[in-house]
Design a protein around this motif. Structure first.
Motif, mmCIF file in Angstrom:
data_model
loop_
_atom_site.group_PDB
_atom_site.id
_atom_site.type_symbol
_atom_site.label_atom_id
_atom_site.label_comp_id
_atom_site.label_asym_id
_atom_site.label_seq_id
_atom_site.Cartn_x
_atom_site.Cartn_y
_atom_site.Cartn_z
ATOM 1 N N GLU A 13 -1.749 1.898 -14.806
ATOM 2 C CA GLU A 13 -0.351 1.474 -14.966
ATOM 3 C C GLU A 13 0.456 1.775 -13.702
ATOM 4 O OE1 GLU A 13 2.757 -0.446 -16.354
ATOM 5 O OE2 GLU A 13 0.828 -0.395 -17.389
ATOM 6 N N THR A 14 0.204 2.912 -13.086
ATOM 7 C CA THR A 14 0.887 3.267 -11.842
ATOM 8 C C THR A 14 0.589 2.249 -10.752
ATOM 9 O OG1 THR A 14 0.879 5.622 -12.372
ATOM 10 C CG2 THR A 14 1.037 5.034 -10.035
ATOM 11 N N VAL A 29 -2.366 11.993 -8.341
ATOM 12 C CA VAL A 29 -3.640 11.449 -7.872
ATOM 13 C C VAL A 29 -3.573 11.579 -6.354
ATOM 14 C CG1 VAL A 29 -5.091 9.408 -7.673
ATOM 15 C CG2 VAL A 29 -3.864 9.852 -9.807
ATOM 16 N N ASN A 30 -4.253 12.585 -5.832
ATOM 17 C CA ASN A 30 -4.108 12.905 -4.415
ATOM 18 C C ASN A 30 -5.318 12.552 -3.573
ATOM 19 O OD1 ASN A 30 -1.446 14.047 -4.511
ATOM 20 N ND2 ASN A 30 -2.362 15.717 -5.659
ATOM 21 N N PHE A 31 -6.405 12.151 -4.193
ATOM 22 C CA PHE A 31 -7.590 11.796 -3.424
ATOM 23 C C PHE A 31 -8.060 10.401 -3.792
ATOM 24 C CE2 PHE A 31 -12.116 11.333 -2.794
ATOM 25 C CZ PHE A 31 -12.218 11.659 -1.452
ATOM 26 N N PHE A 32 -8.112 9.537 -2.803
ATOM 27 C CA PHE A 32 -8.691 8.213 -2.970
ATOM 28 C C PHE A 32 -9.086 7.677 -1.616
ATOM 29 C CE2 PHE A 32 -4.082 7.826 -2.927
ATOM 30 C CZ PHE A 32 -3.845 6.895 -1.919
ATOM 31 N N SER A 33 -9.968 6.701 -1.627
ATOM 32 C CA SER A 33 -10.399 6.057 -0.388
ATOM 33 C C SER A 33 -9.776 4.683 -0.327
ATOM 34 C CB SER A 33 -11.926 5.913 -0.359
ATOM 35 O OG SER A 33 -12.537 7.171 -0.438
ATOM 36 N N PHE A 68 0.814 -1.219 0.000
ATOM 37 C CA PHE A 68 0.000 0.000 0.000
ATOM 38 C C PHE A 68 0.847 1.269 0.000
ATOM 39 C CE2 PHE A 68 -2.191 3.401 2.326
ATOM 40 C CZ PHE A 68 -3.206 3.651 1.416
ATOM 41 N N ASP A 69 1.865 1.339 0.831
ATOM 42 C CA ASP A 69 2.677 2.564 0.891
ATOM 43 C C ASP A 69 3.323 2.879 -0.454
ATOM 44 O OD1 ASP A 69 2.031 3.097 3.533
ATOM 45 O OD2 ASP A 69 3.800 2.053 4.329
ATOM 46 N N GLU A 70 3.782 1.851 -1.169
ATOM 47 C CA GLU A 70 4.386 2.060 -2.488
ATOM 48 C C GLU A 70 3.343 2.570 -3.479
ATOM 49 O OE1 GLU A 70 4.857 -0.563 -0.574
ATOM 50 O OE2 GLU A 70 7.010 -0.932 -0.446
ATOM 51 N N VAL A 71 2.147 1.996 -3.428
ATOM 52 C CA VAL A 71 1.078 2.420 -4.341
ATOM 53 C C VAL A 71 0.660 3.852 -4.026
ATOM 54 C CG1 VAL A 71 -1.312 2.002 -5.053
ATOM 55 C CG2 VAL A 71 0.267 0.080 -4.787
ATOM 56 N N LYS A 72 0.484 4.159 -2.747
ATOM 57 C CA LYS A 72 0.091 5.512 -2.340
ATOM 58 C C LYS A 72 1.120 6.538 -2.804
ATOM 59 C CE LYS A 72 0.347 7.007 2.010
ATOM 60 N NZ LYS A 72 0.034 7.234 3.434
ATOM 61 N N LYS A 73 2.392 6.254 -2.592
ATOM 62 C CA LYS A 73 3.455 7.171 -3.010
ATOM 63 C C LYS A 73 3.447 7.361 -4.530
ATOM 64 C CE LYS A 73 8.422 7.851 -2.926
ATOM 65 N NZ LYS A 73 9.721 7.248 -2.682
ATOM 66 N N ALA A 74 3.301 6.267 -5.264
ATOM 67 C CA ALA A 74 3.287 6.340 -6.731
ATOM 68 C C ALA A 74 2.078 7.140 -7.236
ATOM 69 C CB ALA A 74 3.285 4.937 -7.323
ATOM 70 N N LEU A 84 -0.530 -0.899 -11.154
ATOM 71 C CA LEU A 84 0.030 -2.197 -11.532
ATOM 72 C C LEU A 84 1.525 -2.273 -11.230
ATOM 73 C CD1 LEU A 84 -1.731 -2.808 -14.970
ATOM 74 C CD2 LEU A 84 -2.214 -3.965 -12.808
ATOM 75 N N LYS A 85 2.236 -1.216 -11.557
ATOM 76 C CA LYS A 85 3.690 -1.204 -11.349
ATOM 77 C C LYS A 85 4.040 -1.191 -9.858
ATOM 78 C CE LYS A 85 7.825 1.307 -12.717
ATOM 79 N NZ LYS A 85 8.355 2.486 -13.415
ATOM 80 N N ALA A 86 3.360 -0.354 -9.084
ATOM 81 C CA ALA A 86 3.700 -0.209 -7.670
ATOM 82 C C ALA A 86 3.243 -1.394 -6.823
ATOM 83 C CB ALA A 86 3.100 1.081 -7.115
ATOM 84 N N ALA A 87 2.166 -2.066 -7.231
ATOM 85 C CA ALA A 87 1.624 -3.177 -6.437
ATOM 86 C C ALA A 87 2.252 -4.520 -6.798
ATOM 87 C CB ALA A 87 0.110 -3.265 -6.620
#
Length: 112
Positions: free
Chosen positions: A74-75, A25-29, A13-19, A77-80
């Motif tokens: 793509e972001t 993309v600054n807003f998500f739940s 999760f931390d990698e995906v959030k950072k990416a 997929l790559k980060a997760a």
């Protein structure tokens, strides 16, 4: 507009959030989830057998404009990606309309 939902390993999760933040993309739940996957084979780690469906997951949900769908997916997929069974899934669905409650903006303007 499209809704993107991703079920990923909680450990990624931390990698995906950072990416996502790096691609603006600054807003998500997100929330923690548990599910059952297709993998039927158990794994053994330090002599303990476990199921890959028992890996803790995190579900991410966000809405993006049509032109940002491919780059956002793509972001994620790559980060997760770890290359192991149980990396997760990404789902993309159409969104008919979106509204910002505070300003009553709608459509693409409500996303920024």
């Amino acid at each position: 507009m499209k809704k993107i939902e991703a079920v990923i390993r909680k450990s990624r999760f931390d990698e995906v959030k950072k990416a996502l933040h790096e691609t603006e993309v600054n807003f998500f739940s997100y929330w923690d989830v548990t599910g059952v996957g297709n993998e039927k084979q158990g794994h053994v780690y330090r002599g303990v057998s476990y199921s890959t469906s028992d890996i803790q997951r995190r579900k991410i949900s966000l809405v993006v404009s049509d032109e940002n769908v491919d780059s956002t997916v793509e972001t994620i997929l790559k980060a997760a990606h770890t290359g192991s069974v149980g990396d997760g899934k990404v789902f993309v669905s159409p969104v008919e309309e979106a509204y910002r409650i505070r300003t009553k903006e709608k459509g693409k303007d409500s996303l920024s």
